[in-house]
Design an enzyme around this catalytic site. Structure first.
Site, mmCIF file in Angstrom:
data_model
loop_
_atom_site.group_PDB
_atom_site.id
_atom_site.type_symbol
_atom_site.label_atom_id
_atom_site.label_comp_id
_atom_site.label_asym_id
_atom_site.label_seq_id
_atom_site.Cartn_x
_atom_site.Cartn_y
_atom_site.Cartn_z
ATOM 1 C CG ASP A 78 -2.167 -0.852 0.997
ATOM 2 O OD1 ASP A 78 -2.069 -1.824 0.221
ATOM 3 O OD2 ASP A 78 -3.214 -0.560 1.586
ATOM 4 C CB CYS A 119 1.457 -5.887 3.939
ATOM 5 S SG CYS A 119 3.149 -5.585 4.534
ATOM 6 C CE LYS A 121 -6.391 -2.462 1.975
ATOM 7 N NZ LYS A 121 -5.132 -1.881 2.410
ATOM 8 C CB CYS A 191 4.640 0.558 8.180
ATOM 9 S SG CYS A 191 5.050 0.595 6.416
ATOM 10 C CD GLU A 444 -4.691 2.503 2.754
ATOM 11 O OE1 GLU A 444 -5.027 1.506 3.410
ATOM 12 O OE2 GLU A 444 -3.514 2.910 2.678
ATOM 13 C CB SER A 470 -2.836 4.862 5.422
ATOM 14 O OG SER A 470 -1.825 4.298 6.222
#
Length: 553
Positions: A78, A119, A121, A191, A444, A470
């Site tokens: 993303d 991550c 999705k 992240c 997003e 996000s």
């Protein structure tokens, strides 16, 4: 065993011959066949290490007497897809991932599966496949990235996104921005804050579908490798006992997950993914359930983006189980998990390694950060079917705000205007035609929200959209406005200068325009038609509204 259909009896000689071509022995033919569903690739930082975790999983499967077969799914980063056309493909990839897992597992009749996603999705796609297929399954999420460290403070990807806005506002030099760029993303893992990927990993553990400690064990931590190996061993036992996801996950499990979500200040994307996941488990999880549980569940841990702490601190403080300990009086402690124990049994056995940090980071029910949970559901004349906001990341000054609308029909137009300094304090930025159908793909708006933050407007500017955000978004950002503009929702009728009322404590999102005027606008309303081809065209035809989880028929 399910796999008997492809390997037992004289009529399956050809099937066995093909299996033997892969190296399967006669002895292995008698053992459980376990799918190792790996989403490793070279372009997503959260996935670059998953090949090593898959090897640990396969070793565990062999240790326990199973036969592993690895295959791969796609994955979209993303962060890399952010701010351009690529983001239209992120949410739609969720169902593609689910479908491809179904195709592989049903075609090859695996007895069980270990799912290895990290991550945004990709985790829900794997979970949805587990619910749909309902064969024994266990999930090994890839783990968070370590935070960066710049100018004597921890940083992450959101530091870089917000750095762009600060640079445009003249608050950051190009050299300082480059330093953030070079040092904020430290390597493998999702992240480093409580963004969507890590939120969904926490949801996976709270639902009982991964081993205790898995959600917060970092990508580079040896603990993660051990959990992967133990998960490989455990899946063989789940197959032998025929314990499937639907025997573990119930409506009460979803309530547990939502309460954890509220306590940790998780991503608003859970209001898309958990209802879609419940749908695959044969359950209905209405948007209202999030608000109901948010009112009852206090916010207990202040993590990025809404607070100063990172997943590293959360893990050292005890992780998901430590939060569940704090919430024990509210949770359904009798819910089963993949290790064969209940939630209550697991949290009673938790050893707090760092008690001082545990007390400092994870607050108590009696002394929470906020009395309500991290997410609020707003309704009103602008969002009759609902909208969501991460209230834990909203400055108290902006929890009640009325201001004039600045309307944009796509994220790119809004971004240009924000960076050009055309958005002023008090404004409410409206970005529409970005919903599931209107985008299509429900992008997003992180680039836009980070620009607002970087330019110092978090305490004076709100953003409202039928798109989404996000998990790294902070500030008064209200998304998932339903119905979306392309479906005739009121957000499509907003004009520049219209007053919009936001009242988070009262759960209100109103367009302060008379019904008579709205009827006039509605009579001439003609939403633009976006011509798309390929998968997005099929997705646009089949996807449902955000308030249902954006499920696809």
């Amino acid at each position: 065993m399910r796999s008997a259909i492809i390997k037992e009896g004289p009529e399956r000689a050809a099937n066995r011959s093909l299996l033997k071509a892969t190296g399967v022995t006669d002895a292995e033919m008698k053992r459980p066949f376990i799918a190792v569903v790996n989403s490793w690739n070279d372009i997503i930082p959260g996935h670059i290490h998953l090949n090593k975790l898959a090897e640990a999983v396969k070793a565990g499967i062999r240790n326990a007497g199973g036969v592993p077969f690895e295959f791969h799914t796609i994955g979209v980063c993303d962060g890399i897809a952010m701010g351009h056309e690529g983001m239209k493909y992120s949410l739609p990839s969720r169902e593609v991932i689910e479908d491809t897992i179904e195709l592989m597992v049903r075609a090859h009749q695996f007895d069980g599966m270990v799912l290895i996603p990290t991550c945004d999705k990709i985790v829900p796609g794997h979970l949805m496949a587990a619910g749909r297929l309902d064969i024994p399954a266990i999930v090994v999420t890839g783990g968070p990235m370590l935070p960066g460290y710049v100018d004597d403070k921890y940083t992450d990807l959101i530091s870089v996104f917000e750095g762009v806005g600060a640079f445009r506002a003249g608050k950051l030099s190009e050299a300082e921005l480059e330093r953030l760029e070079n040092l904020s993303c430290a390597g493998a893992g999702s992240c480093a804050g409580m963004f969507t990927a890590n939120t969904m990993a926490c949801m996976t553990e709270a639902l009982g579908l991964s081993l205790p400690g898995c959600a917060t064990a970092h990508a580079v931590d040896a603990k993660k490798v051990r959990i992967a190996k133990e998960s490989g061993e455990r899946i063989v036992e789940l197959v032998k006992q025929n314990i499937t996801p639907r025997k573990i996950v119930t409506y009460k499990s979803f309530e547990n997950a939502i309460m954890v979500d509220m306590a940790v200040g998780g991503s608003t994307n859970t209001t898309l993914h958990l209802p879609a996941l419940a749908h695959e488990f044969g359950l209905e999880l209405p948007l209202e359930a999030f608000d109901e549980l948010s009112r009852k569940t206090p916010h207990l841990i202040s993590l990025r983006p809404g607070g100063p702490n990172f997943m590293l601190h959360f893990d050292r403080a005890g992780g998901v189980e430590a939060v569940m300990q704090r919430l024990s009086s509210k949770l359904h402690l009798d819910q089963l998990t993949v290790n064969g124990k209940t939630i209550g049994e697991n949290i009673s056995e938790l050893e707090i390694i760092n008690p001082k940090l545990n007390e400092e980071i994870i607050k108590t029910l009696e002394n929470p950060i906020h009395a309500e949970g991290g997410i609020a559901v707003l309704k009103g004349s602008l969002a009759p079917d609902g909208s969501v906001v991460k209230q834990a990341a909203v400055d108290p000054k902006m929890r009640v705000h009325t201001g004039p609308a600045k309307v944009y029909d796509c994220e790119e137009d809004a971004m240009k205007s924000i960076l050009a300094g055309e958005v002023k304090p008090g404004d409410i930025v409206v970005i529409r035609y970005e919903g599931p159908k209107g985008g299509p793909g429900m992008r997003e708006m992180l680039a836009a929200t980070a620009a607002i933050a970087g330019m110092g407007l978090l305490e004076s500017v709100a953003l409202v959209t039928d798109g989404r955000f996000s998990g790294g978004t902070r500030g008064p950002c209200i998304g998932h406005v339903s119905p979306e503009a392309s479906e005739g929702g009121p957000i499509g009728l907003v004009k520049d200068g219209d007053l919009i009322e936001i009242n988070i404590p009262e759960r209100i999102l109103n367009l302060k325009v008379s019904e008579e005027e709205l009827e006039k606008r509605r009579s001439v309303f003609n939403p633009p038609e976006k011509k798309v081809t390929g998968y997005l065209a099929r997705y646009q035809r089949a996807v449902h509204s955000a308030n249902t989880g954006g499920i696809v028929d």
